[in-house]
Design an enzyme around this catalytic site. Structure first.
Site, short mmCIF file in Angstrom:
data_model
loop_
_atom_site.label_atom_id
_atom_site.label_comp_id
_atom_site.label_asym_id
_atom_site.label_seq_id
_atom_site.Cartn_x
_atom_site.Cartn_y
_atom_site.Cartn_z
N HIS A 31 22.25 57.81 71.94
CA HIS A 31 22.84 57.24 73.16
C HIS A 31 22.60 55.72 73.13
CE1 HIS A 31 24.30 56.80 77.12
NE2 HIS A 31 23.61 57.73 77.75
N LYS A 40 43.65 73.61 74.51
CA LYS A 40 44.71 74.21 73.68
C LYS A 40 44.29 74.25 72.23
CE LYS A 40 48.28 72.06 76.52
NZ LYS A 40 49.31 71.03 76.46
N ARG A 83 31.99 60.29 75.37
CA ARG A 83 30.79 61.15 75.42
C ARG A 83 31.23 62.53 74.98
NH1 ARG A 83 26.39 61.67 80.08
NH2 ARG A 83 25.72 59.82 78.95
N ARG A 109 26.23 58.09 85.89
CA ARG A 109 25.95 56.69 85.60
C ARG A 109 26.74 56.11 84.43
NH1 ARG A 109 22.07 58.18 88.05
NH2 ARG A 109 22.21 59.95 86.66
N THR A 110 26.69 56.82 83.32
CA THR A 110 27.27 56.20 82.12
C THR A 110 28.77 56.00 82.31
OG1 THR A 110 25.56 57.27 80.83
CG2 THR A 110 27.40 56.39 79.61
C1 NCD Z 1 21.10 60.56 79.92
C2 NCD Z 1 22.07 61.27 79.00
O1 NCD Z 1 23.18 61.58 79.40
O2 NCD Z 1 21.67 61.46 77.87
N1 NCD Z 1 21.69 60.06 81.09
C3 NCD Z 1 22.29 58.85 81.03
O3 NCD Z 1 23.20 58.63 80.29
N2 NCD Z 1 21.77 57.89 81.79
C4 NCD Z 1 19.86 61.31 80.17
C5 NCD Z 1 19.94 62.72 80.67
O4 NCD Z 1 21.01 63.28 80.90
O5 NCD Z 1 18.87 63.27 80.86
#
Ligand code: NCD
Length: 369
Positions: free
Chosen positions: A131, A82, A103, A53-54
């Site tokens: 997040h 590397k 991320r 999703r993100t």
């Molecule tokens: C979450 C995350 O990556 O922290 N997912 C997301 O970004 N919607 C929650 C999760 O992974 O449980």
């Protein structure tokens, strides 16, 4: 002037948040429409950790605004293999792109990255830490669905220790006047840097109940999360966490919305999906609108997302050791400078990257590599 950055929601003023939601509302009314607001802009999407999703919602947001993306979603195709440091990667990518969305599996990696970025930077999740764009998505949903954030009672359920979404969310709920009830096994409770912010900074309370049933009458929102098995030590990987099923639904108030940042595993059974209170898919859909608004403002407005958290950097007294948190970017990446900070609501020095309280005594660091 510093580049726009979103490491935590602290980087947004209340006015920034209002403007963000107002712009997301406009995109909601014109959804499906493409625009050229980010024409000729190139955004790097660097995902050092899996995501559906993100990452896809960020890429969708950039493309719907007419911009382009590049980057990686699998570190095996990057120079990390590397031995390149995060700092070097960010410096290089800053010279290619107009913005960076990252991320990363290590707590505090977003702060380290933004310190080395010369372009707009967005934290799309840094290990178990924060997040912020999920929180903006959650708040946007609440504002539209419930008409307000202030005064709501929200149950945060599941793994509150390693789940980063609830860390950002608990603080933001306290900031905007909502109340949290935590439903989690004792071993998976909120880290102190979150509970300190809720209670000492915003004057909120963190209450725990053992079962969802114990707070059903009072909650406007039930926010479920999965067990973050990939981050937990072996003894916590199978701790039972709260679950929503048809039986629980039957006891819930008709107006309680069920949210989940997704992916869900088995903490919400599929029979719940068709109930009108199951709001998690609608919640996720709003993530594109919020990320469109965020990128549009970050890349076009000279004042947006430039607030600094009210932390006072201090010169480390020798008595405070380098961060010993095994999840912290400082313990993982060589040569990251020791940076204790003191928050105005808590005078014990914390790591500027992952926010864990620093221990007294100069501990030898065993896991630095
Ligand atoms: C979450 C995350 O990556 O922290 N997912 C997301 O970004 N919607 C929650 C999760 O992974 O449980």
């Amino acid at each position: 002037m510093p580049a726009a950055h979103l490491v935590s929601t602290d980087n947004l003023t209340d006015r920034d948040v209002e403007r963000l939601f107002a712009r997301a509302d406009v995109f909601a009314r014109t959804s499906g429409l493409r625009s050229s607001r980010l024409a000729d802009r190139l955004v790097a999407v660097l995902f050092y950790e899996p995501s559906t999703r993100t990452r896809l919602s960020f890429e969708t947001a950039v493309m719907r605004l007419g911009g382009h993306t590049m980057g990686f979603s699998d570190i095996r195709s990057s120079s990390v293999t590397k031995g390149e440091t995060l700092r070097d990667t960010i410096r290089i990518v800053s010279s290619y792109a107009d913005g960076i969305i990252m991320r990363h599996p290590h707590a505090g990696a977003a702060q380290l990255a933004t310190d080395n970025a010369s372009v707009a930077f967005v934290n799309a999740g840094d290990g178990p830490h924060l997040h912020p764009t999920q929180t903006l998505t959650d708040l946007f949903f609440l504002r539209r669905d419930k008409g307000r954030i202030e005064g709501l009672t929200v149950a945060l359920c599941g793994d509150l220790l390693a789940g980063r979404t609830v860390h950002s969310l608990a603080t933001a709920l306290a900031r905007f006047g909502a109340r949290c009830v935590c439903v989690a096994p004792r071993q998976l409770g909120m880290p102190t840097y979150v509970s300190d912010e809720v209670t000492k900074r915003y004057g909120g309370v963190i209450e725990y109940v053992d079962r969802i049933e114990d707070c059903l009458a009072e909650i406007d929102v039930l926010y479920m999360t999965r067990l973050q098995r990939e981050r937990l030590p072996v003894e916590l990987k199978d701790v039972p966490i709260p679950r929503v099923d048809a039986e629980l639904l039957a006891k819930m108030r008709p107006d309680t919305a069920i949210l989940h940042p997704l992916p869900r595993v088995d903490e919400i059974t599929q029979e719940v999906d068709d109930d009108p209170r199951a709001a998690y898919f609608r919640q996720a859909a709003g993530g594109v609108l919020v990320r469109m608004a965020l990128l549009d403002l970050m890349l076009s407005d000279d004042e947006f997302a430039r607030a600094e958290p009210p932390f006072t950097p201090v010169t480390p007294p020798d008595a405070y050791a380098r961060c010993a948190n095994q999840d912290c970017v400082m313990t993982k990446e060589p040569g990251v400078p020791h940076r204790p900070v003191v928050t105005p609501w808590n005078d014990r020095p914390r790591c500027a990257f992952c926010e864990h309280a620093l221990e007294q005594g100069t501990l030898p660091l065993t896991r630095e590599s």
